[in-house]
Design a protein around this motif. Structure first.
Motif, PDB file in Angstrom:
ATOM      1  N   GLY A 141      -3.722   7.200  -4.213  1.00 16.53           N
ATOM      2  CA  GLY A 141      -2.638   7.159  -3.240  1.00 16.53           C
ATOM      3  C   GLY A 141      -2.103   8.514  -2.841  1.00 16.53           C
ATOM      4  O   GLY A 141      -1.333   8.614  -1.886  1.00 16.53           O
ATOM      5  N   ASP A 165      -5.599   5.704  -0.110  1.00 19.13           N
ATOM      6  CA  ASP A 165      -5.372   4.315  -0.560  1.00 19.13           C
ATOM      7  C   ASP A 165      -6.264   3.303   0.158  1.00 19.13           C
ATOM      8  O   ASP A 165      -5.942   2.118   0.210  1.00 19.13           O
ATOM      9  CB  ASP A 165      -3.900   3.917  -0.361  1.00 19.13           C
ATOM     10  N   ASP A 189      -3.012  -2.821  -8.587  1.00 19.21           N
ATOM     11  CA  ASP A 189      -2.843  -1.960  -7.418  1.00 19.21           C
ATOM     12  C   ASP A 189      -2.996  -2.785  -6.157  1.00 19.21           C
ATOM     13  O   ASP A 189      -3.531  -3.902  -6.175  1.00 19.21           O
ATOM     14  CB  ASP A 189      -3.886  -0.833  -7.438  1.00 19.21           C
ATOM     15  N   THR A 190      -2.512  -2.223  -5.039  1.00 19.92           N
ATOM     16  CA  THR A 190      -2.694  -2.838  -3.727  1.00 19.92           C
ATOM     17  C   THR A 190      -4.042  -2.407  -3.169  1.00 19.92           C
ATOM     18  O   THR A 190      -4.324  -1.208  -3.096  1.00 19.92           O
ATOM     19  CB  THR A 190      -1.580  -2.396  -2.755  1.00 19.92           C
ATOM     20  N   THR A 207      -0.049  -7.400   3.305  1.00 19.74           N
ATOM     21  CA  THR A 207      -0.166  -6.268   2.389  1.00 19.74           C
ATOM     22  C   THR A 207       0.278  -6.613   0.974  1.00 19.74           C
ATOM     23  O   THR A 207      -0.382  -6.245  -0.001  1.00 19.74           O
ATOM     24  CB  THR A 207       0.645  -5.064   2.920  1.00 19.74           C
ATOM     25  N   HIS A 208       1.387  -7.307   0.831  1.00 19.48           N
ATOM     26  CA  HIS A 208       1.858  -7.682  -0.498  1.00 19.48           C
ATOM     27  C   HIS A 208       1.671  -9.180  -0.737  1.00 19.48           C
ATOM     28  O   HIS A 208       2.632  -9.925  -0.973  1.00 19.48           O
ATOM     29  CB  HIS A 208       3.319  -7.263  -0.690  1.00 19.48           C
ATOM     30  N   ARG A 250       9.928   0.023   0.755  1.00 11.46           N
ATOM     31  CA  ARG A 250       9.526   1.396   0.484  1.00 11.46           C
ATOM     32  C   ARG A 250      10.746   2.321   0.380  1.00 11.46           C
ATOM     33  O   ARG A 250      10.772   3.243  -0.430  1.00 11.46           O
ATOM     34  CB  ARG A 250       8.596   1.903   1.596  1.00 11.46           C
ATOM     35  N   ASN A 307      -4.695   4.360  -9.767  1.00 15.54           N
ATOM     36  CA  ASN A 307      -3.869   3.945  -8.628  1.00 15.54           C
ATOM     37  C   ASN A 307      -3.022   5.113  -8.123  1.00 15.54           C
ATOM     38  O   ASN A 307      -2.816   5.280  -6.919  1.00 15.54           O
ATOM     39  CB  ASN A 307      -2.965   2.764  -9.008  1.00 15.54           C
ATOM     40  N   ASP A 333       8.076  -2.837  -8.027  1.00 15.95           N
ATOM     41  CA  ASP A 333       6.851  -2.698  -7.267  1.00 15.95           C
ATOM     42  C   ASP A 333       6.210  -4.069  -7.084  1.00 15.95           C
ATOM     43  O   ASP A 333       6.061  -4.812  -8.067  1.00 15.95           O
ATOM     44  CB  ASP A 333       5.892  -1.756  -8.013  1.00 15.95           C
ATOM     45  N   ASN A 341      -5.647  -2.842   0.031  1.00 13.81           N
ATOM     46  CA  ASN A 341      -5.546  -2.204   1.344  1.00 13.81           C
ATOM     47  C   ASN A 341      -4.088  -1.835   1.602  1.00 13.81           C
ATOM     48  O   ASN A 341      -3.262  -2.692   1.873  1.00 13.81           O
ATOM     49  CB  ASN A 341      -6.018  -3.159   2.448  1.00 13.81           C
ATOM     50  N   SER A 342      -3.776  -0.554   1.490  1.00 13.54           N
ATOM     51  CA  SER A 342      -2.393  -0.122   1.671  1.00 13.54           C
ATOM     52  C   SER A 342      -2.051   0.033   3.149  1.00 13.54           C
ATOM     53  O   SER A 342      -2.933   0.156   3.997  1.00 13.54           O
ATOM     54  CB  SER A 342      -2.157   1.197   0.934  1.00 13.54           C
ATOM     55  N   ASP A 364       3.267  -4.714  -6.766  1.00 16.89           N
ATOM     56  CA  ASP A 364       2.005  -4.765  -7.504  1.00 16.89           C
ATOM     57  C   ASP A 364       2.181  -5.279  -8.926  1.00 16.89           C
ATOM     58  O   ASP A 364       1.188  -5.580  -9.597  1.00 16.89           O
ATOM     59  CB  ASP A 364       1.369  -3.371  -7.581  1.00 16.89           C
TER      60      ASP A 364
END
Length: 321
Positions: free
Chosen positions: A228, A242, A127-128, A210-211, A57, A224, A70, A130-131, A72
Motif C-alpha cells: 500500500g 495496492d 487485506d483489501t 471495496t469493503h 478514511r 499489506n 479497519d 482491490n483498493s 479489513d
C-alpha cells in the motif's frame, strides 16, 4: 452484500481528545461540538458510497476509531477467510487474532496463522484485494489540477484556514475530509465534464464493492503495509499501488528471484521474522480459492487519465459482482 465499514466504530474519548489537542482541532472553527463530529462519522446508510468511504478514511487518518479501526478486520472477514482456508486439503488448523496471545501476534489485529499437515506454520494477514484510494485520489487531483493548477491544495488550505506548511500530521486527514466535502456538496459548482461524471459514477459503484467480503484476501504477514505504500514496487519495477494484479505479479516474482526468507523479511521490513516465502507459495498455490478474479488491464487502462480510471473501475466492479 454487506458493507464492512459499518463495523468500524468511532471512539468518543479519542474524538474529544483530537478536537481539543489533536489533528481535529484544526477544524474546530467548523464546530467545536463533539456531537457534530460524532454524527458526521457515524455510519449512515443514506450517504453515498463515496461519502461513506471517505468518512471511513478520514476517521482512520484522525485516529479516532475504537477497537475495530479497519474494515479489513471486521468480524465477518475472519469467518469468511477461515471458511475458505478450511477447504484447502493440507490445512490442519487455523488461528485468528481473536484467540491469539499478544506475544504471539505482536499486537497485529489482522493476523491469521495457518498450520499445515507437515508442521509448517504460516503467518498471514487480512487485506483489501482491490483498493480504491489510489484511483479515487488521482481522479480528485485530475479534476482539481484542471481547475486550480498544480497548486490546487493551496485552495484547499485556504478553504479550511489551515497552516501553509503541509505537515503530515494534519495534511492527510484534512485532504480526505476535503474530498468528502467535494462529493457531499456535488463538487460545489465545479461543473464536471461528461467524462468526469462518468468516472465519478464508476468510482461510486466501485466504492460499493471495496469493503465487501468478496474483496477481502490474505497476504503474507506485513505485506499489506508494503503493497500500500506509495513507492513500493514489484521486483519488475512497477508501483504496486495496492493493485491486485500487480500483487500477484510481485508474489510470483519473489518466488523466482528471492532465494531465502531473510531477504523477503528485510524487503517488507519484518524484523520479527514471521514472513515466509512458504506463505507466498501457499497463497499462489491456492489463488483460485483465496483471491477474487484478477483484473487484466489493457494498455489503454494503464494510462493516468480520467478515462483510464473509469475503465479500471468498471473492470474491477465486474470481478467483484
Amino acid at each position: 452484500m454487506e458493507d464492512l465499514k459499518k463495523y468500524v466504530l468511532v471512539d468518543s474519548s479519542k474524538l474529544k481528545k483530537s478536537l481539543e489537542e489533536g489533528k481535529l482541532k484544526y477544524l474546530s472553527f467548523i464546530s467545536d461540538n463533539i456531537e457534530y463530529w460524532e454524527d458526521l462519522f457515524i455510519y449512515d446508510e443514506e450517504k453515498s458510497e463515496l461519502e461513506k468511504f471517505l468518512l471511513y478514511r478520514t476517521a482512520g487518518a484522525f485516529d479516532i476509531h475504537g477497537y475495530i479501526d479497519d474494515g479489513d478486520i471486521a468480524p465477518p472477514v475472519f469467518d469468511y477467510l477461515t471458511n475458505k482456508l478450511k477447504t484447502i486439503k493440507n490445512v490442519k488448523q487455523i488461528e485468528c487474532k481473536s484467540n491469539l496471545e499478544k506475544k504471539e501476534y505482536y499486537s497485529s489485529k489482522r493476523v491469521v496463522i495457518v498450520f499445515l499437515d507437515d508442521g509448517t506454520k504460516l503467518y498471514l494477514e487480512t487485506d483489501t484485494a482491490n483498493s480504491l484510494m489510489y484511483d479515487l485520489g488521482d481522479f480528485f487531483r485530475e479534476v482539481l489540477v484542471k481547475r486550480f493548477g498544480r497548486t490546487w491544495y493551496q485552495n484547499y488550505i485556504k478553504s479550511f484556514q489551515l497552516p501553509e506548511d503541509k505537515e503530515d500530521r494534519w495534511y492527510k486527514p484534512f485532504k480526505f475530509y476535503y474530498f468528502y466535502t467535494l462529493v457531499s456538496d456535488s463538487f460545489n459548482g465545479l461543473e464536471l465534464s461528461d467524462e468526469e461524471i462518468e468516472c465519478l459514477k464508476a468510482l461510486e459503484e466501485r466504492a460499493k464493492y471495496t469493503h465487501t467480503l468478496k474483496n477481502m484476501i490474505l497476504v503474507p504477514f506485513r505485506y499489506n503495509m508494503f503493497r500500500g505504500k506509495l513507492n513500493s514496487k514489484t521486483y519488475s519495477g512497477k508501483n504496486i499501488k495496492d493493485r491486485l494484479d500487480l500483487t500477484i505479479v510481485d508474489l510470483k516474482d519473489m518466488l523466482d528471484k528471492v532465494n531465502n526468507d531473510s531477504i523477503f523479511q528485510k524487503r517488507i521490513r519484518d524484523k520479527r521474522g514471521l514472513s515466509s516465502l512458504k506463505s507466498v507459495e501457499f497463497l499462489l498455490d491456492n489463488q483460485k480459492i483465496l483471491f477474487p478474479d484478477i483484473p487484466e488491464y489493457t494498455k489503454e487502462m494503464e494510462e493516468n487519465s480520467i478515462k483510464a480510471i473509469t475503465l479500471r473501475s468498471k473492470l474491477i466492479i465486474k470481478t467483484l459482482k
